[in-house]
Design a protein around this motif. Structure first.
Motif, mmCIF file in Angstrom:
data_model
loop_
_atom_site.group_PDB
_atom_site.id
_atom_site.type_symbol
_atom_site.label_atom_id
_atom_site.label_comp_id
_atom_site.label_asym_id
_atom_site.label_seq_id
_atom_site.Cartn_x
_atom_site.Cartn_y
_atom_site.Cartn_z
ATOM 1 N N PRO A 504 34.852 32.519 44.387
ATOM 2 C CA PRO A 504 36.291 32.217 44.471
ATOM 3 C C PRO A 504 37.015 32.277 43.135
ATOM 4 C CG PRO A 504 35.006 30.207 44.623
ATOM 5 C CD PRO A 504 34.025 31.319 44.638
ATOM 6 N N LYS A 505 36.299 32.418 42.017
ATOM 7 C CA LYS A 505 36.945 32.493 40.710
ATOM 8 C C LYS A 505 37.188 33.925 40.265
ATOM 9 C CE LYS A 505 35.325 29.807 37.533
ATOM 10 N NZ LYS A 505 34.414 29.113 36.599
ATOM 11 N N VAL A 506 36.613 34.903 40.973
ATOM 12 C CA VAL A 506 36.637 36.302 40.533
ATOM 13 C C VAL A 506 37.659 37.083 41.352
ATOM 14 C CG1 VAL A 506 35.286 38.405 40.228
ATOM 15 C CG2 VAL A 506 34.219 36.157 39.870
ATOM 16 N N LEU A 507 38.562 37.761 40.641
ATOM 17 C CA LEU A 507 39.566 38.628 41.258
ATOM 18 C C LEU A 507 39.157 40.077 41.030
ATOM 19 C CD1 LEU A 507 42.352 38.935 42.645
ATOM 20 C CD2 LEU A 507 43.373 38.932 40.360
ATOM 21 N N LEU A 508 38.966 40.842 42.130
ATOM 22 C CA LEU A 508 38.522 42.230 42.057
ATOM 23 C C LEU A 508 39.697 43.173 42.246
ATOM 24 C CD1 LEU A 508 35.302 42.005 44.299
ATOM 25 C CD2 LEU A 508 35.441 41.806 41.812
ATOM 26 N N PHE A 509 39.723 44.246 41.451
ATOM 27 C CA PHE A 509 40.673 45.349 41.620
ATOM 28 C C PHE A 509 39.913 46.494 42.281
ATOM 29 C CE2 PHE A 509 42.370 42.742 38.365
ATOM 30 C CZ PHE A 509 43.752 42.928 38.327
ATOM 31 N N PHE A 510 40.364 46.860 43.483
ATOM 32 C CA PHE A 510 39.597 47.825 44.266
ATOM 33 C C PHE A 510 40.479 48.997 44.653
ATOM 34 C CE2 PHE A 510 37.704 49.457 48.190
ATOM 35 C CZ PHE A 510 36.378 49.597 47.795
ATOM 36 N N ASP A 511 39.964 50.237 44.450
ATOM 37 C CA ASP A 511 40.631 51.459 44.881
ATOM 38 C C ASP A 511 40.005 51.860 46.215
ATOM 39 O OD1 ASP A 511 41.398 54.156 45.327
ATOM 40 O OD2 ASP A 511 41.831 54.394 43.196
ATOM 41 N N TRP A 512 40.762 51.668 47.326
ATOM 42 C CA TRP A 512 40.150 51.858 48.636
ATOM 43 C C TRP A 512 39.945 53.317 48.998
ATOM 44 C CZ3 TRP A 512 42.765 54.461 52.479
ATOM 45 C CH2 TRP A 512 44.151 54.585 52.360
ATOM 46 N N LYS A 513 40.728 54.234 48.428
ATOM 47 C CA LYS A 513 40.511 55.653 48.712
ATOM 48 C C LYS A 513 39.291 56.199 47.981
ATOM 49 C CE LYS A 513 44.972 57.418 50.282
ATOM 50 N NZ LYS A 513 46.027 58.432 50.056
ATOM 51 N N ARG A 514 39.071 55.709 46.775
ATOM 52 C CA ARG A 514 37.897 56.149 46.009
ATOM 53 C C ARG A 514 36.676 55.285 46.279
ATOM 54 N NH1 ARG A 514 40.096 56.033 40.038
ATOM 55 N NH2 ARG A 514 37.884 56.454 39.630
ATOM 56 N N ASN A 515 36.863 54.199 47.053
ATOM 57 C CA ASN A 515 35.773 53.287 47.384
ATOM 58 C C ASN A 515 35.078 52.789 46.110
ATOM 59 O OD1 ASN A 515 33.986 51.776 48.872
ATOM 60 N ND2 ASN A 515 32.681 53.505 49.452
ATOM 61 N N GLU A 516 35.903 52.234 45.202
ATOM 62 C CA GLU A 516 35.374 51.875 43.883
ATOM 63 C C GLU A 516 36.054 50.610 43.370
ATOM 64 O OE1 GLU A 516 35.068 53.820 39.383
ATOM 65 O OE2 GLU A 516 36.046 54.923 41.027
ATOM 66 N N ILE A 517 35.267 49.685 42.853
ATOM 67 C CA ILE A 517 35.782 48.510 42.153
ATOM 68 C C ILE A 517 36.010 48.923 40.694
ATOM 69 C CG2 ILE A 517 35.283 46.165 41.384
ATOM 70 C CD1 ILE A 517 33.616 45.791 43.879
ATOM 71 N N ILE A 518 37.269 48.832 40.263
ATOM 72 C CA ILE A 518 37.596 49.365 38.940
ATOM 73 C C ILE A 518 37.772 48.289 37.884
ATOM 74 C CG2 ILE A 518 38.591 51.480 39.873
ATOM 75 C CD1 ILE A 518 41.315 50.270 39.667
ATOM 76 N N TYR A 519 37.957 47.014 38.306
ATOM 77 C CA TYR A 519 38.134 45.962 37.308
ATOM 78 C C TYR A 519 37.974 44.611 37.993
ATOM 79 C CZ TYR A 519 39.909 43.857 32.989
ATOM 80 O OH TYR A 519 40.018 43.146 31.825
ATOM 81 N N SER A 520 37.716 43.572 37.196
ATOM 82 C CA SER A 520 37.618 42.215 37.722
ATOM 83 C C SER A 520 38.093 41.230 36.670
ATOM 84 C CB SER A 520 36.184 41.899 38.145
ATOM 85 O OG SER A 520 35.314 41.880 37.029
ATOM 86 N N ILE A 521 38.626 40.099 37.156
ATOM 87 C CA ILE A 521 39.102 39.015 36.287
ATOM 88 C C ILE A 521 38.490 37.708 36.790
ATOM 89 C CG2 ILE A 521 41.110 37.687 35.529
ATOM 90 C CD1 ILE A 521 42.789 40.176 35.812
ATOM 91 N N THR A 522 38.011 36.915 35.884
ATOM 92 C CA THR A 522 37.487 35.590 36.215
ATOM 93 C C THR A 522 38.511 34.541 35.799
ATOM 94 O OG1 THR A 522 35.212 36.341 35.884
ATOM 95 C CG2 THR A 522 35.601 33.959 35.901
#
Length: 969
Positions: A504-522
């Motif tokens: 619950p502390k981690v925020l994910l940046f996800f590109d759904w067309k490329r099916n890829e997690i590109i960044y995260s913030i805690t």
């Protein structure tokens, strides 16, 4: 209370009923070849918990009265019993038939040295001890076995079923387990002098008191020679039967009442009897266990294309050139067969036929050809909304004046103006969160992981106009559950913000067309409440927790990506997670726990707190909704709603009646506000109008019972919230609701009068008028137990009640509020709860099913218990308990919670695992699972519309109407 026996039935009918149950219980749904053995010579009768052989049946004489109407035709199995009444052999030795005498009788010669002649290799047997499943005091039965005595595992199970001391009250033996619960499926897996458990169903871990008794080789074990597996008690020292002479033909005859079994007979072409005599004597004796006291009068040949009636020996001998399979009918069955068989094709039931016929020297086992089931299920309507759960309480606004909400694993798209619903049903597990795109007609919805299938949550990206899935995404970073989804505000971006409940502390940046997690913030806090792109950009992110409000600026040009700026609010407060941006993206409004709102803007590319409007609402700001460029809606959990005009800085209050329940969700559509409440209302409130319209209403808790009468527009539902709802299935609305003073457990509608009877947990019956919801009367049963089932007879003359303590009562229906308790007849109290009560179609029989899957049958109107009556010969109602659905084997039907007969070879079932299955050709391997996207289904009944069915859902208050279309059979 003593039991009254019915004089119309012979004593051997008990034998017939027990044998039928054993035959059904031995069915194994997962085997490639399914067969059953009728064991007509070894059926015991229970007398004071001791088992004694049943005496031989006398010659049957056709009775003057006709038997009960036929039930639907069951599935196909095989049986290996051969009648020897017409065998001609050269040694002229008589055939020794089983007459109920045990195998160890002095009349049966001891086997001599025949077995060593069968095989040249030495055979070693093993001595085992068998206990009855769950019976801790069972002394065990010692059995000696070897591979020559039992040629197959099925033969061994059939032998065990004939052992008197191993007879199980729940049915025939189907499984053998080691004491640790490991199932044994082969004779060579047994170990010498070890103990095992025989069972009908699942293994029950039990501490058997006699498991450590000494393993002595006594006569009880029958080590040297058990009876032959096929049930022939003829001494093995006698010569084996030679093959039939050339003038003999082996044919296979199926009783019309039990097409799941066949018997075989050797037909002598030189017989001196007439054809009618052969049917009434030889064939009747062969099928005596399936026809009661009646006699066989007609025969049908199963040819390749049709069922052809055989009327003479010459016709029979001529037919033997193409087939050796026949169906035998009594007079009563013949009337039904003429109509039924004319509509069916033989290849729908039977396969592996011999075309053309060849010489048969051994019993053939036939595997039925599966019916090609091609059925599709579609949702017609969802009655209700679930505002009690965090995952399903939110209502989302879509284009074209539609709203979206979640029921279990369904996304419901509802147009309240035209009262039409559309559904996205691609999820197989409960949906946990949803996000809608600001500019596109796409939606992101996430469901929870299923421990049986997968360990990670799945996100679906789909178009809500076309109801097409654009992407299905699963990552291990998602965890088992997703709590937050948020689209990027830009039309040309494919970014989604994701927060997993596992992290619950981690925020994910996800590109759904490329099916890829590109960044995260805690984040700094333990749990992220809200996160979204703000100020109409993808550079700035706001992350809200209870104690922190932080802005992040992402530098998308840097490689790797990094946070360019991190800005935390200077105002220390406790936030609720309520947040909204205006349409232009210039303003960001955030609510807190003390009823205040915080307004942020972007100045010189820096987030700036413009002002704090304090104590606008009492308690917390639960919801913030953008109405238009100038207006925001603010609401708390106590039904206080205010409209804030940003330009004028004024507040207008909206009143909401507390009877609708506290506010859970609000969204803005063209006609006004769609409001979801905790009492599961969806309300429509026009902003400039005081009127509030109820566009959806439902139960607060999952439904316990649904009932309706055919050819009406109304159905009734009862929930544990003690409310009785009358639904109009034409207008899709609740006509009235009444709250019961006590907890309701079951309900029944009278087939003709406007009354409904509610059974309660306090042994009372509440009667209401279905037209006006007027309370009529209360009937007290004067028993300290709950009511488990109530059913009106189809003719409406009687009301049957089944209780928790196993008692069954009958009331005569004298008027809308007059019920007379019948004290005559034979009552039965098994001390086992009644699970269901079922009337036959003609109201002549009443079946009570108990929680241990046993049952009693009463003959009406005499109200006498009929233990000898075969339920296969009674036409029950279409929507029944599994015990009454005789077209499917009992071992399969026990896994179902409800069953509906669609046609003679199609049965629709709701399983205990929550799946809906359509069975064809009476076999589980010919079944089709109908994917609903509903989650786990609790129960199913026919709806008021044709081909439609009403479903109650586990852990959901919604009632769903589905339509099932069978494309081909």
């Amino acid at each position: 209370m003593s039991e009254i026996e019915v004089n119309n039935f012979n004593n051997n009918d008990d034998d017939d009923q027990t044998r039928q149950t054993e035959s059904e219980q031995r069915y194994t749904p997962y085997s490639s070849i399914k067969r059953s053995q009728s064991d007509d010579h070894l059926t015991p009768v229970i007398v004071d918990d001791e088992y004694e052989p049943q005496p031989a049946s006398p010659r049957r004489v056709k009775p003057s009265s006709k038997p009960a109407k036929l039930s639907y035709i069951p599935k196909l199995k095989t049986s290996k019993n051969i009648s020897t009444s017409m065998i001609i052999t050269r040694n002229k030795s008589p055939v020794q038939k089983w007459n109920g005498t045990p195998a160890s009788s002095s009349k049966t010669p001891r086997p001599m040295a025949v077995i060593p002649q069968i095989s040249r290799r030495p055979v070693q047997g093993v001595l085992i001890r068998l206990f009855r499943n769950g019976d801790a005091h069972h002394i065990g039965v010692k059995v000696g076995i070897n591979e020559l005595e039992f040629k197959s595992w099925e033969a061994f199970l059939n032998y065990l079923n004939r052992q008197q001391k191993l007879t199980l009250p729940s049915g025939g033996i189907q499984h053998v387990y080691a004491l640790n619960g490991h199932e044994i499926r082969s004779i060579n897996k047994f170990q010498n002098r070890q103990s095992y458990v025989v069972a009908t169903g699942i293994f029950l871990k039990t501490k058997y008191l006699h498991v450590n008794d000494a393993f002595n080789d006594d006569s009880e074990s029958n080590v040297n020679q058990p009876p032959a597996p096929n049930g022939n008690t003829r001494a093995l020292s006698m010569k084996r039967w030679r093959l039939p002479a050339a003038n003999n033909e082996q044919i296979f005859i199926l009783p019309y009442s039990r097409l799941n079994l066949y018997e075989s007979i050797l037909l002598n072409r030189n017989t001196t009897t007439t054809y009618d005599q052969w049917l009434s004597e030889e064939v009747t004796d062969l099928l005596s266990h399936y026809i009661g006291n009646d006699i066989i009068t007609h025969l049908y040949a199963i040819t390749k294309t049709v069922f052809a009636e055989v009327t003479s020996f010459s016709y029979l001998f001529n037919t033997l050139k193409t087939t050796d399979k026949f169906i035998a009918c009594t007079d009563e069955e013949f009337q039904h067969a003429k109509r039924y068989l004319a509509t069916m094709q033989p290849d729908e039931f039977f396969a592996n036929n011999l075309w053309p016929r060849r010489q048969v020297t051994t019993i053939q086992r036939y595997v039925p050809k599966p019916v090609n089931i091609d059925a599709n299920l579609s949702i017609s309507w969802v009655h209700g909304y679930d505002g009690t759960k965090e995952q399903t309480k939110n209502i989302y606004a879509l284009a074209e004046n539609e709203i979206l909400y979640v029921i279990g694993s369904i996304c419901v798209i509802y147009d309240p103006e035209v009262k039409q619903q559309r559904f996205y049903t691609k999820h197989n597990n409960p949906i946990t969160c949803v996000s809608t795109h600001k500019y596109h007609t796409i939606i992101a919805s996430a469901d929870s992981a299923s421990s049986k299938e997968r360990s990670y949550a799945t996100i679906h990206i789909w178009d809500y106009e076309k109801l097409e899935t654009l992407a299905e995404i699963r990552k291990d970073q998602f965890g088992s559950d997703i709590s937050l989804l948020s689209f990027s505000p830009k039309p040309d971006d494919n970014l989604i913000l994701i927060v997993s409940r596992d992290k619950p502390k981690v925020l994910l940046f996800f590109d759904w067309k490329r099916n890829e997690i590109i960044y995260s913030i805690t984040s700094k806090s333990d749990k992220i409440l809200s996160a979204l792109f703000v100020f109409d950009t993808i550079e700035w992110i706001v992350c809200i927790t209870q104690q922190h409000l932080i802005f992040y600026q992402i530098n998308w040009k840097s490689k790797p990506l990094r946070i360019a700026t991190q800005r935390e609010s200077e105002v220390q407060n406790i936030y609720t997670g309520a947040v909204a941006c205006d349409h232009s993206g210039e303003l960001l409004v955030i609510g807190d726990k003390v009823g205040s709102i915080h307004i942020w803007t972007l100045v010189d590319n820096e987030p700036k707190l413009e002002e704090v409007q304090e104590s606008i609402l009492e308690n917390d700001v639960h919801l913030v909704v953008c109405i238009n460029q100038e207006t925001f809606l603010l609401a708390n959990g106590q039904n206080q709603i205010k409209l804030w005009n940003v330009n004028l800085n004024t507040f207008d209050e909206i009143q909401l009646n507390d009877t609708y329940g506290s506010i859970q969700s609000i969204c803005h559509i063209e006609k006004g506000l769609a409001i979801g409440t905790k009492l599961n209302y969806i309300l429509l409130k026009e902003i400039d109008n005081e009127q509030i319209d109820v566009i959806m209403r439902g139960h607060r808790t999952p439904s316990m019972c649904i009932c309706c009468n055919k050819n009406t527009d109304d159905f009734f539902s009862i929930s544990s919230d003690r409310h009785l709802f009358k639904w109009n299935n034409k207008t899709r609305s609740v006509e009235w609701a009444v709250k019961s003073p006590q907890l309701i457990s079951c309900a029944a509608l009278h087939p003709e009068r406007n009354i409904i009877v509610l059974g309660t947990e306090t042994s009372k019956l509440l009667i209401y008028d279905t037209l006006s919801s007027f309370y009529i009367t209360t009937i007290s049963l004067k028993t300290n137990t709950g009511v488990k089932s109530v059913r009106f007879s189809p003719d409406g003359a009687d009301l049957a009640i089944g209780l928790q303590n196993g008692a069954v009562f009958i009331f005569s229906v004298l008027g809308n509020g007059e019920f007379h308790l019948r004290t005559d007849g034979t009552l039965q109290n098994n001390n086992v709860p009644v699970t269901d009560i079922i009337w036959s179609i003609d109201s002549s029989y009443l079946l009570a099913v108990y929680s241990d899957n046993n049952y009693n049958i009463w003959l009406m109107p005499s109200f006498d218990i009929v233990k000898e009556k075969n339920i296969q010969n009674i036409p029950w109602q279409q929507a029944t308990h599994p015990m009454a659905c005789n077209t499917i084997d009992k071992s399969i039907m026990e896994m179902q919670t409800s069953a509906i007969v669609l046609s003679p070879n199609l049965v629709l079932c709701c399983s205990k695992d929550g799946q809906i299955r359509l069975f064809g050709n009476f076999y589980e391997r010919s079944s089709q699972i109908l994917q609903t996207g509903l989650g786990s289904v609790q129960n199913m009944i026919p709806s008021t519309n044709n081909n439609a069915y009403l479903l109650s859902i586990n852990n959901s208050p919604a009632i769903v109407e589905v339509i099932i279309n069978v494309e081909s059979q």
